[in-house]
Design a protein around this motif. Structure first.
Motif, PDB file in Angstrom:
ATOM      1  N   ILE A 133       0.853  -1.185   0.000  1.00 40.81           N
ATOM      2  CA  ILE A 133       0.000   0.000   0.000  1.00 40.81           C
ATOM      3  C   ILE A 133       0.891   1.238   0.000  1.00 40.81           C
ATOM      4  O   ILE A 133       1.735   1.396   0.879  1.00 40.81           O
ATOM      5  CB  ILE A 133      -0.919   0.014   1.235  1.00 40.81           C
ATOM      6  N   GLY A 134       0.692   2.097  -0.985  1.00 41.44           N
ATOM      7  CA  GLY A 134       1.454   3.346  -1.051  1.00 41.44           C
ATOM      8  C   GLY A 134       0.714   4.497  -0.394  1.00 41.44           C
ATOM      9  O   GLY A 134       1.323   5.369   0.214  1.00 41.44           O
ATOM     10  N   ALA A 135      -0.607   4.489  -0.478  1.00 37.34           N
ATOM     11  CA  ALA A 135      -1.410   5.566   0.112  1.00 37.34           C
ATOM     12  C   ALA A 135      -2.858   5.108   0.220  1.00 37.34           C
ATOM     13  O   ALA A 135      -3.338   4.326  -0.598  1.00 37.34           O
ATOM     14  CB  ALA A 135      -1.329   6.827  -0.752  1.00 37.34           C
ATOM     15  N   VAL A 136      -3.517   5.599   1.256  1.00 38.32           N
ATOM     16  CA  VAL A 136      -4.953   5.393   1.437  1.00 38.32           C
ATOM     17  C   VAL A 136      -5.585   6.775   1.458  1.00 38.32           C
ATOM     18  O   VAL A 136      -5.116   7.666   2.168  1.00 38.32           O
ATOM     19  CB  VAL A 136      -5.259   4.636   2.747  1.00 38.32           C
ATOM     20  N   LYS A 137      -6.638   6.950   0.673  1.00 36.35           N
ATOM     21  CA  LYS A 137      -7.277   8.257   0.535  1.00 36.35           C
ATOM     22  C   LYS A 137      -8.779   8.118   0.765  1.00 36.35           C
ATOM     23  O   LYS A 137      -9.380   7.122   0.365  1.00 36.35           O
ATOM     24  CB  LYS A 137      -6.990   8.781  -0.878  1.00 36.35           C
ATOM     25  N   ASN A 138      -9.356   9.115   1.390  1.00 34.28           N
ATOM     26  CA  ASN A 138     -10.813   9.175   1.603  1.00 34.28           C
ATOM     27  C   ASN A 138     -11.360   7.927   2.296  1.00 34.28           C
ATOM     28  O   ASN A 138     -12.423   7.427   1.928  1.00 34.28           O
ATOM     29  CB  ASN A 138     -11.551   9.404   0.281  1.00 34.28           C
TER      30      ASN A 138
END
Length: 140
Positions: free
Chosen positions: A83-88
């Motif tokens: 996982i590089g980023a989690v958004k919203n």
């Protein structure tokens, strides 16, 4: 405790005790669907519920199952990702031990080794969590 099917282990790089999907229900160009029976022994269960971290990891592993399924269809090895980023991220409820969650992942964009997905988790027909996620695939 019911362990995931051997089939799921051929699709995802994760191993016991960090497996957050039990069954690949379907996967096509539009979406991938998995299920998970929430069990007390799950490493990301606390106080009788699957934690937010467990929900995020469930979405990521659904995406991993999709990638593993495609690799298997092409006769290629499974490639690990992270996982590089989690958004919203929105969490409306946490599933309890004994609940079965259903997860849907849709691919929004794929550029080289980066995949952007939208994930949604339902329990008993009600959306309990959703997010966007950027996943990096480690080239072999």
């Amino acid at each position: 405790m019911t362990l995931p099917t051997q089939d799921i282990l051929t699709l995802i790089p994760q191993r016991w005790p960090f497996i957050m999907v039990d069954t690949l229900i379907s996967s096509n160009d539009e979406a991938t669907h998995t299920t998970l029976l929430v069990q007390a022994e799950n490493v990301l269960v606390s106080d009788g519920v699957l934690t937010e971290a467990g929900l995020v990891e469930n979405i990521a592993q659904t995406a991993a199952a999709r990638a593993g399924y495609i690799a298997r269809q092409l006769g290629k090895p499974m490639q690990p990702g992270f996982i590089g980023a989690v958004k919203n991220l929105e969490v409306y409820a946490l599933p309890k031990v004994g609940d079965t969650i259903e997860t849907e992942v849709k691919i929004e964009n794929q550029i080289f080794d980066v995949t952007i997905i939208k994930g949604k988790i339902t329990c008993k027909g009600v959306t309990i969590a959703q997010c966007e996620m950027k996943i990096f695939i480690q080239p072999q």
